[in-house]
Scaffold this motif. Structure first.
Motif, PDB file in Angstrom:
ATOM      1  N   TRP A 218       8.381  -6.372  -5.971  1.00 34.27           N
ATOM      2  CA  TRP A 218       7.176  -6.789  -5.260  1.00 34.27           C
ATOM      3  C   TRP A 218       6.461  -5.577  -4.659  1.00 34.27           C
ATOM      4  O   TRP A 218       7.069  -4.542  -4.414  1.00 34.27           O
ATOM      5  CB  TRP A 218       7.535  -7.765  -4.144  1.00 34.27           C
ATOM      6  CG  TRP A 218       8.034  -9.091  -4.647  1.00 34.27           C
ATOM      7  CD1 TRP A 218       9.232  -9.330  -5.263  1.00 34.27           C
ATOM      8  CD2 TRP A 218       7.359 -10.341  -4.578  1.00 34.27           C
ATOM      9  NE1 TRP A 218       9.358 -10.658  -5.576  1.00 34.27           N
ATOM     10  CE2 TRP A 218       8.213 -11.310  -5.163  1.00 34.27           C
ATOM     11  CE3 TRP A 218       6.134 -10.752  -4.069  1.00 34.27           C
ATOM     12  CZ2 TRP A 218       7.868 -12.650  -5.261  1.00 34.27           C
ATOM     13  CZ3 TRP A 218       5.789 -12.098  -4.156  1.00 34.27           C
ATOM     14  CH2 TRP A 218       6.640 -13.026  -4.755  1.00 34.27           C
ATOM     15  N   PRO A 219       5.168  -5.712  -4.377  1.00 32.25           N
ATOM     16  CA  PRO A 219       4.457  -4.620  -3.693  1.00 32.25           C
ATOM     17  C   PRO A 219       5.068  -4.344  -2.325  1.00 32.25           C
ATOM     18  O   PRO A 219       5.648  -5.240  -1.692  1.00 32.25           O
ATOM     19  CB  PRO A 219       3.018  -5.159  -3.562  1.00 32.25           C
ATOM     20  CG  PRO A 219       2.908  -6.213  -4.604  1.00 32.25           C
ATOM     21  CD  PRO A 219       4.267  -6.824  -4.738  1.00 32.25           C
ATOM     22  N   LEU A 220       4.924  -3.116  -1.852  1.00 34.61           N
ATOM     23  CA  LEU A 220       5.531  -2.715  -0.587  1.00 34.61           C
ATOM     24  C   LEU A 220       5.052  -3.580   0.573  1.00 34.61           C
ATOM     25  O   LEU A 220       5.847  -3.957   1.444  1.00 34.61           O
ATOM     26  CB  LEU A 220       5.223  -1.239  -0.307  1.00 34.61           C
ATOM     27  CG  LEU A 220       5.789  -0.678   1.006  1.00 34.61           C
ATOM     28  CD1 LEU A 220       7.311  -0.800   1.052  1.00 34.61           C
ATOM     29  CD2 LEU A 220       5.366   0.784   1.196  1.00 34.61           C
ATOM     30  N   ASP A 221       3.758  -3.925   0.610  1.00 32.56           N
ATOM     31  CA  ASP A 221       3.261  -4.697   1.750  1.00 32.56           C
ATOM     32  C   ASP A 221       3.901  -6.087   1.795  1.00 32.56           C
ATOM     33  O   ASP A 221       4.179  -6.615   2.882  1.00 32.56           O
ATOM     34  CB  ASP A 221       1.736  -4.802   1.718  1.00 32.56           C
ATOM     35  CG  ASP A 221       1.201  -5.463   0.451  1.00 32.56           C
ATOM     36  OD1 ASP A 221       1.927  -5.467  -0.560  1.00 32.56           O
ATOM     37  OD2 ASP A 221       0.058  -5.953   0.485  1.00 32.56           O
ATOM     38  N   VAL A 222       4.186  -6.663   0.623  1.00 30.13           N
ATOM     39  CA  VAL A 222       4.861  -7.959   0.589  1.00 30.13           C
ATOM     40  C   VAL A 222       6.303  -7.819   1.067  1.00 30.13           C
ATOM     41  O   VAL A 222       6.796  -8.635   1.854  1.00 30.13           O
ATOM     42  CB  VAL A 222       4.827  -8.560  -0.832  1.00 30.13           C
ATOM     43  CG1 VAL A 222       5.651  -9.847  -0.901  1.00 30.13           C
ATOM     44  CG2 VAL A 222       3.391  -8.821  -1.258  1.00 30.13           C
ATOM     45  N   ALA A 223       6.988  -6.778   0.589  1.00 29.80           N
ATOM     46  CA  ALA A 223       8.376  -6.550   1.005  1.00 29.80           C
ATOM     47  C   ALA A 223       8.474  -6.361   2.510  1.00 29.80           C
ATOM     48  O   ALA A 223       9.382  -6.885   3.165  1.00 29.80           O
ATOM     49  CB  ALA A 223       8.955  -5.346   0.272  1.00 29.80           C
ATOM     50  N   LEU A 224       7.533  -5.611   3.079  1.00 30.60           N
ATOM     51  CA  LEU A 224       7.562  -5.351   4.518  1.00 30.60           C
ATOM     52  C   LEU A 224       7.263  -6.598   5.337  1.00 30.60           C
ATOM     53  O   LEU A 224       7.745  -6.749   6.466  1.00 30.60           O
ATOM     54  CB  LEU A 224       6.558  -4.250   4.863  1.00 30.60           C
ATOM     55  CG  LEU A 224       6.867  -2.854   4.312  1.00 30.60           C
ATOM     56  CD1 LEU A 224       5.728  -1.896   4.619  1.00 30.60           C
ATOM     57  CD2 LEU A 224       8.178  -2.325   4.885  1.00 30.60           C
TER      58      LEU A 224
END
Length: 258
Positions: A218-224
């Motif tokens: 997943w994109p980093l912003d979603v993971a965060l």
């Protein structure tokens, strides 16, 4: 445990061993069922904190599968490797850390099984390969999808398109394996990695594995932005309290896994 797979655990470390050396530890349906039982026990037993997957004999870790997609005792379809690979049936998620100790041939489904591990220790005689195109057999392409994610793009494509193998030293250079050791030290080294993992909080380790792998694509912003239930649950665990107490007392923590 069924024939072809050995299972034991001690001091919070489980050992799962492919034990069909005359067949280069290739996986048949009976072994698939036994591996499923092993992974289920590892997942459900709170006293098991880490697992080591190895194989008997110097010649091969695993030369693939006799039959793709074994079956459980109740007849359900099962993915290769006791469900671990996701090839041929539903994929089983192993919540505990897994270390693969690889020697000799790790080809086809055996290579894929090794890539399912979190850490790979290789003997200096190990060889990794994807022979499907070379022998003219293309089925479910799980191994190729894993290879293209775990190796540099052009290295993975070369393996896939030529069917040729890479040795342990190349695998280490490409970041596929964590450590290369003489065959005689393979199990010792894998167990050393297991001891190092087991010295950490088992619940924190499991929560970290869940968080990292569940959002790896997943994109980093979603993971965060994701809330991770195992991490949130850890806040109320005895191990979190013990970790804080051990840090304050400047002593080694005594983890309970609860």
């Amino acid at each position: 445990m069924s024939s072809g797979v050995l299972f034991e655990f001690d001091n919070h470390i489980a050992r799962v061993t492919l034990d069909r050396p005359k067949a280069l530890n290739s996986i048949d349906p009976e072994m698939d069922a036994a591996l499923f039982e092993a992974w289920a026990e590892i997942n459900s037993n709170p006293d098991i904190w880490v697992a080591v997957l190895g194989a008997t004999g110097e010649k091969a870790f695993c030369a693939g599968a006799n039959v793709s997609g074994g079956t459980e005792g109740d007849g359900r379809r099962m993915a290769l490797g006791g469900g671990l690979t996701g090839v041929g049936g539903p994929m089983l998620t192993l919540r505990k850390p897994l270390i693969a100790a690889v020697q000799g041939y790790a080809i086809g489904g055996g290579f894929e099984l090794a890539m399912c591990a979190d850490i790979i220790v290789a003997a200096d005689n190990a060889q990794f390969g994807i022979p499907e195109t070379k022998v003219g057999i293309i089925g479910e392409a799980g191994i190729m999808h894993r290879a293209i994610r775990q190796l540099p793009h052009h290295i993975a494509m070369a393996l896939i398109l030529t069917g040729e193998r890479i040795d342990a030293q190349q695998a280490e250079r490409y970041g596929l394996v964590n450590e290369v050791v003489p065959y005689e030290k393979l199990l010792e080294t894998a167990l050393s990695w297991a001891d190092r993992i087991a010295s950490a909080s088992p619940l924190a380790v499991q929560a970290a594995k869940d968080a990292v792998l569940s959002r790896a694509g997943w994109p980093l912003d979603v993971a965060l932005a994701t809330r991770y239930e195992p991490i949130e649950a850890y806040a109320y665990s005895a191990d979190r309290i013990e970790g804080r107490a051990a840090f304050a007392d400047k002593r080694a923590a005594r983890w309970s896994g609860r």
